[in-house]
Scaffold this motif. Structure first.
Motif, PDB file in Angstrom:
ATOM      1  N   PRO A   1       0.654  -1.231  -0.055  1.00 23.53           N
ATOM      2  CA  PRO A   1      -0.280  -0.111   0.040  1.00 23.53           C
ATOM      3  C   PRO A   1       0.908   1.392   0.224  1.00 23.53           C
ATOM      4  O   PRO A   1       2.051   1.334   0.092  1.00 23.53           O
ATOM      5  CB  PRO A   1      -0.754  -0.244   1.282  1.00 23.53           C
ATOM      6  CG  PRO A   1       0.120  -1.077   2.052  1.00 23.53           C
ATOM      7  CD  PRO A   1       0.741  -2.055   1.376  1.00 23.53           C
ATOM      8  N   ASP A   2       0.255   2.408  -0.187  1.00 30.82           N
ATOM      9  CA  ASP A   2       1.011   3.620  -0.447  1.00 30.82           C
ATOM     10  C   ASP A   2       1.572   4.280   0.844  1.00 30.82           C
ATOM     11  O   ASP A   2       1.193   3.560   2.046  1.00 30.82           O
ATOM     12  CB  ASP A   2       0.305   4.677  -1.157  1.00 30.82           C
ATOM     13  CG  ASP A   2      -0.828   5.180   0.054  1.00 30.82           C
ATOM     14  OD1 ASP A   2      -0.677   5.514   1.201  1.00 30.82           O
ATOM     15  OD2 ASP A   2      -2.198   5.160  -0.687  1.00 30.82           O
ATOM     16  N   LEU A   3       2.546   4.917   0.886  1.00 26.93           N
ATOM     17  CA  LEU A   3       3.505   5.320   1.903  1.00 26.93           C
ATOM     18  C   LEU A   3       2.734   5.969   3.155  1.00 26.93           C
ATOM     19  O   LEU A   3       2.932   5.951   4.250  1.00 26.93           O
ATOM     20  CB  LEU A   3       4.542   6.256   1.607  1.00 26.93           C
ATOM     21  CG  LEU A   3       5.586   5.528   0.656  1.00 26.93           C
ATOM     22  CD1 LEU A   3       6.695   6.566   0.359  1.00 26.93           C
ATOM     23  CD2 LEU A   3       6.251   4.404   1.483  1.00 26.93           C
ATOM     24  N   ASP A   4       1.542   6.417   2.640  1.00 27.46           N
ATOM     25  CA  ASP A   4       0.511   7.353   3.955  1.00 27.46           C
ATOM     26  C   ASP A   4      -0.448   6.035   4.454  1.00 27.46           C
ATOM     27  O   ASP A   4      -0.933   6.534   5.634  1.00 27.46           O
ATOM     28  CB  ASP A   4      -0.306   8.228   3.146  1.00 27.46           C
ATOM     29  CG  ASP A   4       0.426   9.355   2.724  1.00 27.46           C
ATOM     30  OD1 ASP A   4       1.615   9.693   3.416  1.00 27.46           O
ATOM     31  OD2 ASP A   4       0.372  10.057   1.605  1.00 27.46           O
ATOM     32  N   ALA A   5      -0.282   4.969   3.881  1.00 25.30           N
ATOM     33  CA  ALA A   5      -1.300   3.804   4.632  1.00 25.30           C
ATOM     34  C   ALA A   5      -0.458   3.129   5.509  1.00 25.30           C
ATOM     35  O   ALA A   5       0.705   2.943   5.607  1.00 25.30           O
ATOM     36  CB  ALA A   5      -1.707   2.968   3.350  1.00 25.30           C
ATOM     37  N   PRO A   6      -1.318   2.851   6.547  1.00 25.32           N
ATOM     38  CA  PRO A   6      -0.601   1.888   7.675  1.00 25.32           C
ATOM     39  C   PRO A   6      -0.007   0.705   7.009  1.00 25.32           C
ATOM     40  O   PRO A   6      -0.678  -0.029   6.288  1.00 25.32           O
ATOM     41  CB  PRO A   6      -1.752   1.740   8.664  1.00 25.32           C
ATOM     42  CG  PRO A   6      -2.817   1.759   7.831  1.00 25.32           C
ATOM     43  CD  PRO A   6      -2.714   3.104   7.072  1.00 25.32           C
TER      44      PRO A   6
END
Length: 313
Positions: free
Chosen positions: A117-122
């Motif tokens: 998942p993207d870097l902002d997702a946990p």
């Protein structure tokens, strides 16, 4: 009009299938549809989306209550990234997902890195760990340091960090892992959904012959490290990856073109071989080719990377 398929139809299971049956069906589908094994990227993405939806109890409940319309798609057309149902969380390890863009230009290894998942997702690993290209260093195993092995491994790390990683910004190098069935893996390189296991040997200059099973010099048989069992174990644990094994033969004086490897027919390096034998310069070329030409070479799957980091000793 294109025919609509449910997630159950994609995996070939009944709506009453258990989690174990869904996992088994996905493993079969992944082997059949993975682009590295001759399958279609769109079919592989659809099988993955179906698995990710059905293996998550909450997502499966929502899907069932929608009568198969939520997160569904038409046969032959993958959902748009970011659209409802366009890659639910929870991959094979329960924390990530794969993203394949179907249609348009084929992704390049030099495209901007996409994190899944993207870097902002946990996730299981943080932003800084996800961005770092190299993880771990050669180190002792047990009581003794085995200085010759450490020297070889350090040479290999320098080779990969200086000559391969700069060309593959989304590739990740992990050093020092436990083998799933015992033993150790010196290095792995992850590029998109391809994984290379790398070991090394230090041998004198000269001409060697590799036929795919035996390494010979002047008629004398030399045993390369036993990587094939590790490749099979890692392939079993990571069915979504194309896993290969590589032994790099290093010359004592650091000459990248030595020793010379002569290949018998069928022994040439390739992405479908359980074990490849190369010298240093050929390892550089083959890693760029293998890791840089997969179906998604610009992707860093944070779930897979986290699992690899968890296997370090």
């Amino acid at each position: 009009m294109a025919q609509r398929q449910t997630h159950y139809e994609v995996l070939g299971v009944a709506p009453t299938a258990s989690a174990t049956e869904i996992k088994s069906a996905y493993r079969r589908a992944a082997r059949l549809t993975h682009p590295d094994h001759g399958g279609d990227a769109g079919d592989f993405a659809r099988a993955t989306l179906a698995y990710e939806t059905l293996i998550d109890p909450a997502a499966r409940t929502r899907y069932d209550r929608s009568y198969g319309t939520e997160s569904s798609y038409l046969r032959g057309k993958a959902p748009a990234p970011g659209a409802p149902g366009g890659m639910a969380g929870g991959g094979m390890a329960g924390g990530g997902s794969m993203r394949f863009e179907t249609g348009g230009a084929r992704p390049s290894a030099t495209d901007a890195t996409v994190y899944v998942p993207d870097l902002d997702a946990p996730g299981a690993i943080d932003r800084a760990t996800s961005i770092r290209q190299m993880h771990g260093t050669p180190r002792k195993r047990g009581i003794f340091g085995a200085q010759a092995r450490l020297a070889r491994e350090n040479r290999t790390v320098q080779l990969l960090t200086r000559r391969v990683l700069p060309s593959l910004p989304s590739a990740r190098l992990v050093n020092g892992l436990h083998g799933p069935g015992g033993g150790y893996i010196d290095h792995v390189m992850l590029g998109g959904y391809r994984l290379a296991l790398i070991h090394s040997m230090m041998l004198p200059k000269g001409v060697y012959r590799w036929d795919g099973a035996s390494l010979l010099r002047d008629g004398k048989h030399i045993d390369p490290p036993r990587i094939a069992p590790l490749v099979h174990d890692m392939q079993r644990l990571f069915p979504e990856l194309n896993v290969t094994g590589w032994t790099v033969i290093l010359a004592p004086d650091g000459n990248l073109h030595e020793p010379v490897i002569d290949y018998a027919h069928g022994g040439e390096p390739g992405p479908m071989n359980a074990l490849n034998v190369v010298n240093a310069i050929n390892l550089v070329r083959e890693m760029k080719m293998f890791l840089g030409t997969g179906p998604a070479p610009h992707v860093v799957d944070r779930t897979i990377l986290a699992r690899l980091l968890g296997g370090m000793y």
